[in-house]
Structure formats: C-alpha cells, structure tokens
Motif scaffolding. Structure first.
Motif, PDB file in Angstrom:
ATOM      1  N   GLY A  52      12.772   7.161  63.836  1.00  0.00           N
ATOM      2  CA  GLY A  52      12.812   7.598  62.448  1.00  0.00           C
ATOM      3  C   GLY A  52      13.882   6.884  61.637  1.00  0.00           C
TER       4      GLY A  52
ATOM      5  N   GLU B 293      21.832  20.284  56.039  1.00  0.00           N
ATOM      6  CA  GLU B 293      21.360  19.336  57.048  1.00  0.00           C
ATOM      7  C   GLU B 293      22.515  18.519  57.611  1.00  0.00           C
TER       8      GLU B 293
ATOM      9  N   ALA C 199       9.358  15.180  64.182  1.00  0.00           N
ATOM     10  CA  ALA C 199       9.676  14.946  62.770  1.00  0.00           C
ATOM     11  C   ALA C 199      11.148  14.591  62.593  1.00  0.00           C
TER      12      ALA C 199
ATOM     13  N   GLN D  67      14.008  13.299  59.563  1.00  0.00           N
ATOM     14  CA  GLN D  67      14.216  13.166  58.124  1.00  0.00           C
ATOM     15  C   GLN D  67      15.630  12.714  57.828  1.00  0.00           C
ATOM     16  N   ARG D  68      15.769  12.012  56.722  1.00  0.00           N
ATOM     17  CA  ARG D  68      17.093  11.601  56.285  1.00  0.00           C
ATOM     18  C   ARG D  68      17.833  12.791  55.694  1.00  0.00           C
TER      19      ARG D  68
ATOM     20  N   PHE E 216      20.410  10.840  59.861  1.00  0.00           N
ATOM     21  CA  PHE E 216      19.072  11.314  60.164  1.00  0.00           C
ATOM     22  C   PHE E 216      19.147  12.454  61.166  1.00  0.00           C
TER      23      PHE E 216
END
Length: 255
Positions: A214, A131, A122, A124-125, A170
C-alpha cells in the motif's frame, strides 16, 4: 558545524544504495526532529538530531570519510546526550565503538521503479490525528520501543510530522484496529521506508506485506531503499528489493 556540500545526483544502482539511504535517512530524521521540536544539526559528514531524555540522540553518517574533527564533534554530541544514543553508518566504514555503543549490521536494499500489486488488506494513508496515534502505538509495540513507555500520545509521531514535505504514514486495519504501519519519505527523486511493523496480534496475517504494498503504490515510479532486519529480507525480496550492502548501526542499548 557547517552546511553539507552539494553532491552530484545519484543513480538508482546498487553501488549508490548506501548514499541514497544516507541522504534519505537524513531527510527523515530532520523532519522527525523538526516535528518534535528537537535540535537538528547538519555537518558535511553527518546529520544529528538532539532530543530529550526519552527520544535521545540520533546521528546519521552522510559520508564514508570522516575527519578527526568530525569524529570529535560526534563524540561531543554523544557525551552530552540527554538520553539513549543511536547512530547509523550506511557505508560501514567508521568505527564508533569507543563512544560506548555496541553495533550490529543490517542490509540496505534497493527497489527499482516498477508496478506494485494491490494489498490483500486495506491500507490507507494517515490523514487524521486518530490514525496517527494508531500508527504510533503500532510502531512502538512492534519495535519494542520501551523508551516511549509509559505512552504519551503524539510523542513519537507529533501531528506536525504530517505536514513535513515528502513524509507519509500508512496504516493497515484488521478487525477495525490498526494492525500495521510504516513511514515513507520521498526526496530528491527517490524514497525510503521506515518503521515498517505490525502489532503482535496481527503477526502472520499478511499485514506487513500489505503495508509495504500500500505504501509502495504511490512510489512505483521512483527508486526505493530501506534497511532491513534479517527477518524482513525474504518479504522485501518478494516485493522486488535487492540487497546492496550492509549498514552498521550503533546504539547505547547494545553497549
């Protein structure tokens, strides 16, 4: 210093890859400099970001034909740098060793627009500060960036970088922890990748490939460049990148 002159649009061809990379690197480092509150200096032949004693000075050559005055301007920046010096010459046409820096080469690679597979891990941005800090720590560890130790949260990737046009970060998670990260910059109809790395604990688990896939998915419709380490070339080739020409990097850490 003067403002850069307007140049003709570039085509997504291997011959144009050095200039594509030069222009995008300038966009990335200008955004990085602004987000850190550092001085961004623009000239016809180069862009420079003058940082503090930890971030140092970054110089990105924009043309292959520097004049004597332009070389002297770069020399003045190098001699006045508060910290380490790093310079990139995507054209591999300018000798800079007299400035007390050592050099090495890495290939510039180009990927034409095309479909992208889904990542197995997985990805994700980055949208939130937590994050962003995870991405920051992953990149510092992956690249061994001792200049940013002891760690100061938000020093390498300030929160303001998330608001820079065209810039996206990302992350990939493994077992609930950030295991890999990268930065992409889209500008002027093409894009580039930066700081593609994985943590030591996540090596050989497909995280680097996942982060690339991604982050490539939103860029499937535009040409993408990057400058690859020798270890990264096989992965990037499998993702559709083709080596174009060598880029020469210069650093005071290699002197």
């Amino acid at each position: 210093m003067t403002n850069p002159t307007t140049t003709a649009p570039l085509s997504p061809a291997l011959a144009d890859a050095p200039r594509l990379q030069a222009r995008n690197s300038a966009a990335f480092w200008a955004a990085t400099g602004r987000s850190r509150g550092h001085e961004v200096i623009r000239d016809r032949a180069f862009l420079a970001v003058r940082g503090d004693e930890r971030a140092g000075l970054r110089v990105l050559l924009q043309e292959p034909d520097l004049t004597g005055d332009e070389l002297e301007a770069i020399a003045e920046l190098v001699h006045g740098a508060a910290g380490p010096v790093d310079m990139e010459d995507p054209f591999s046409s300018t000798a800079l060793g007299h400035l007390g820096v050592g050099s090495w080469q890495m290939p510039i690679m180009l990927r034409l627009p095309g479909a992208v597979d889904a990542p197995a891990v997985a990805v994700q941005r980055v949208r939130e500060e937590a994050e962003l800090l995870g991405a920051e720590r992953a990149v510092i560890e992956s690249f061994g960036l001792g200049r940013f130790e002891p760690y100061r949260p938000g020093e390498m990737f300030p929160k303001a970088i998330l608001d820079e046009p065209g810039v996206a970060l990302f992350v990939a998670h493994v077992d609930g922890e950030v295991a890999g990260a990268c930065v992409t910059v889209e500008a002027n109809g093409f894009a580039s990748h930066y700081w593609v790395g994985t943590t030591e604990a996540a090596r050989s688990r497909g995280v680097g490939r996942a982060v690339m896939l991604g982050s490539l998915e939103p860029l499937a419709g535009v040409p993408v460049t990057l400058t690859a380490s020798k270890l990264g070339v096989p992965l990037y080739e499998k993702l559709g990148f083709t080596a174009a020409s060598p880029s020469t990097w210069w650093s005071s850490s290699r002197a």
